[in-house]
Write an enzyme that holds these catalytic residues in place. Sequence first.
Site, mmCIF file in Angstrom:
data_model
loop_
_atom_site.group_PDB
_atom_site.id
_atom_site.type_symbol
_atom_site.label_atom_id
_atom_site.label_comp_id
_atom_site.label_asym_id
_atom_site.label_seq_id
_atom_site.Cartn_x
_atom_site.Cartn_y
_atom_site.Cartn_z
ATOM 1 N N HIS A 49 -188.351 36.629 -0.912
ATOM 2 C CA HIS A 49 -187.455 37.772 -0.745
ATOM 3 C C HIS A 49 -188.230 38.948 -0.143
ATOM 4 O O HIS A 49 -189.472 38.922 -0.101
ATOM 5 C CB HIS A 49 -186.824 38.177 -2.077
ATOM 6 C CG HIS A 49 -187.795 38.401 -3.201
ATOM 7 N ND1 HIS A 49 -188.793 39.340 -3.153
ATOM 8 C CD2 HIS A 49 -187.932 37.786 -4.398
ATOM 9 C CE1 HIS A 49 -189.476 39.297 -4.273
ATOM 10 N NE2 HIS A 49 -188.992 38.351 -5.047
HETATM 11 P P1 TYD Z 1 -187.434 36.976 -9.112
HETATM 12 O O1 TYD Z 1 -187.424 38.253 -8.349
HETATM 13 O O2 TYD Z 1 -186.603 35.864 -8.553
HETATM 14 O O3 TYD Z 1 -188.931 36.464 -9.340
HETATM 15 P P2 TYD Z 1 -190.065 36.089 -8.250
HETATM 16 O O4 TYD Z 1 -190.257 37.272 -7.377
HETATM 17 O O5 TYD Z 1 -191.293 35.777 -9.048
HETATM 18 O O6 TYD Z 1 -189.591 34.878 -7.497
HETATM 19 O O7 TYD Z 1 -186.975 37.292 -10.598
HETATM 20 C C1 TYD Z 1 -186.776 36.279 -11.564
HETATM 21 C C2 TYD Z 1 -185.777 36.800 -12.601
HETATM 22 O O8 TYD Z 1 -186.346 37.896 -13.339
HETATM 23 C C3 TYD Z 1 -184.485 37.291 -12.000
HETATM 24 O O9 TYD Z 1 -183.437 36.865 -12.851
HETATM 25 C C4 TYD Z 1 -184.583 38.797 -12.072
HETATM 26 C C5 TYD Z 1 -185.495 39.041 -13.254
HETATM 27 N N1 TYD Z 1 -186.353 40.248 -13.122
HETATM 28 C C6 TYD Z 1 -186.088 41.362 -13.894
HETATM 29 O O10 TYD Z 1 -185.127 41.403 -14.694
HETATM 30 N N2 TYD Z 1 -186.904 42.458 -13.801
HETATM 31 C C7 TYD Z 1 -187.968 42.481 -12.932
HETATM 32 O O11 TYD Z 1 -188.688 43.488 -12.865
HETATM 33 C C8 TYD Z 1 -188.204 41.318 -12.093
HETATM 34 C C9 TYD Z 1 -189.337 41.305 -11.105
HETATM 35 C C10 TYD Z 1 -187.368 40.229 -12.231
#
Ligand code: TYD
Length: 133
Positions: A49
Amino acid sequence: MDYKLIDTKVFGDETGHLISFEKGSNCPFDVKRTFYIFDTIPGKIRGQHANRNSEFLLIAISGSCKIKIDDGHTYKIVELNTPHQALYLGKMMWKDMYDFSYNAILLVLTNTNYDETEYIRDYKEFLNEVKNG
Ligand code: TYD
């Protein structure tokens, strides 16, 4: 490409080591949120992302991983494998995190509160926003 590897000062003595991040010295933004990525399944890719408003510092405080950074024009692959180094990422950088070693812990600092609406999770949409602003 808006990224930078920051070598950190290590405070150490015969009892052990300590590293600090502080705005104005080795952190370019006010930290509002921190999280860490751990227990990543081998072969899985995290991230995938871009963020419209968030800047990040990524630190492999344990183990190692690779980060593919893409600004929509070109890409760069950075390996993080020491707690002595932080990777700064500016806004609007597509990132893939992968090749996590066993027991890797990736610490992330950022300047924003979590807001899903500032995430771009579709690569075509990312390229479109890079092109058209
Ligand atoms: P995601 O952004 O997909 O993780 P990565 O960047 O490691 O692939 O986030 C995973 C899950 O965690 C998603 O449901 C959103 C949640 N999340 C939060 O609630 N707060 C945060 O600060 C972050 C980074 C993720």
